[in-house]
Design a protein around this motif. Structure first.
Motif, short mmCIF file in Angstrom:
data_model
loop_
_atom_site.label_atom_id
_atom_site.label_comp_id
_atom_site.label_asym_id
_atom_site.label_seq_id
_atom_site.Cartn_x
_atom_site.Cartn_y
_atom_site.Cartn_z
N ASP A 60 0.82 -1.29 0.06
CA ASP A 60 0.10 0.01 -0.10
C ASP A 60 0.64 1.38 0.00
O ASP A 60 0.34 2.53 -0.33
CB ASP A 60 -0.90 -0.03 1.27
CG ASP A 60 -1.91 -1.11 1.15
OD1 ASP A 60 -2.34 -1.42 0.11
OD2 ASP A 60 -2.50 -1.36 2.09
N VAL A 61 2.12 1.10 0.47
CA VAL A 61 2.84 2.09 0.71
C VAL A 61 3.15 2.88 -0.79
O VAL A 61 2.98 4.21 -1.21
CB VAL A 61 4.29 1.96 1.42
CG1 VAL A 61 5.33 3.04 1.27
CG2 VAL A 61 3.97 1.87 2.92
N GLU A 62 3.85 2.00 -1.68
CA GLU A 62 4.07 2.63 -3.02
C GLU A 62 2.83 3.18 -3.87
O GLU A 62 2.85 3.88 -4.30
CB GLU A 62 4.57 1.53 -3.77
CG GLU A 62 5.48 2.10 -5.08
CD GLU A 62 6.34 1.14 -5.87
OE1 GLU A 62 6.64 1.68 -7.12
OE2 GLU A 62 7.00 0.30 -5.23
N GLN A 63 1.81 2.39 -3.56
CA GLN A 63 0.45 2.74 -4.18
C GLN A 63 0.09 4.38 -3.57
O GLN A 63 -0.41 5.30 -4.36
CB GLN A 63 -0.92 2.09 -3.82
CG GLN A 63 -0.46 0.72 -4.78
CD GLN A 63 -1.49 -0.50 -4.41
OE1 GLN A 63 -2.52 -0.17 -3.31
NE2 GLN A 63 -1.59 -1.44 -5.08
N ALA A 64 0.24 4.30 -2.30
CA ALA A 64 -0.15 5.77 -1.62
C ALA A 64 0.74 6.87 -2.18
O ALA A 64 0.25 7.95 -2.38
CB ALA A 64 0.03 5.67 -0.34
N ALA A 65 2.11 6.55 -2.38
CA ALA A 65 2.92 7.52 -2.76
C ALA A 65 2.52 8.06 -4.19
O ALA A 65 2.71 9.06 -4.49
CB ALA A 65 4.42 6.81 -2.62
#
Length: 102
Positions: free
Chosen positions: A33-38
């Motif tokens: 989820d981190v890369e998607q949120a970024a």
């Protein structure tokens, strides 16, 4: 500050940013989820920051390590996932310097 006062939607856009980061409060740096949120947050940055081409000082670059004492205190309160989002945002910005007037 005038750019923020002139645009009544700025506050709601920052609330969206805050909610996105809050959702990662327990996330690890390797959480997918981190890369998607970024990516989502990076796409919104031009709407959040009153910067346009040519407004950044020549050679300006964000250096998280040089954020100073206050910046480091703020970063200390972030989860590994939230810190990774900020690292990714800096990396994305370095790949697209023309987007930030550099």
């Amino acid at each position: 500050m005038n750019a923020y006062v002139a645009d009544p939607d700025t506050g709601s856009r920052w609330q969206e940013w805050d909610a996105e980061m809050a959702a990662l409060a327990g996330a690890g740096a390797d959480d997918p989820d981190v890369e998607q949120a970024a990516g989502r947050l990076y796409a919104r940055l031009p709407d959040l920051l009153p910067l346009g081409p040519g407004t950044a000082p020549p050679g300006a670059e964000v250096d998280v390590a040089a954020a100073g004492r206050f910046g480091m205190m703020m970063l200390a309160d972030l989860s590994p996932g939230q810190r990774r989002v900020l690292e990714l945002l800096v990396d994305y910005g370095r790949r697209e310097p023309e987007k930030w007037g550099r």
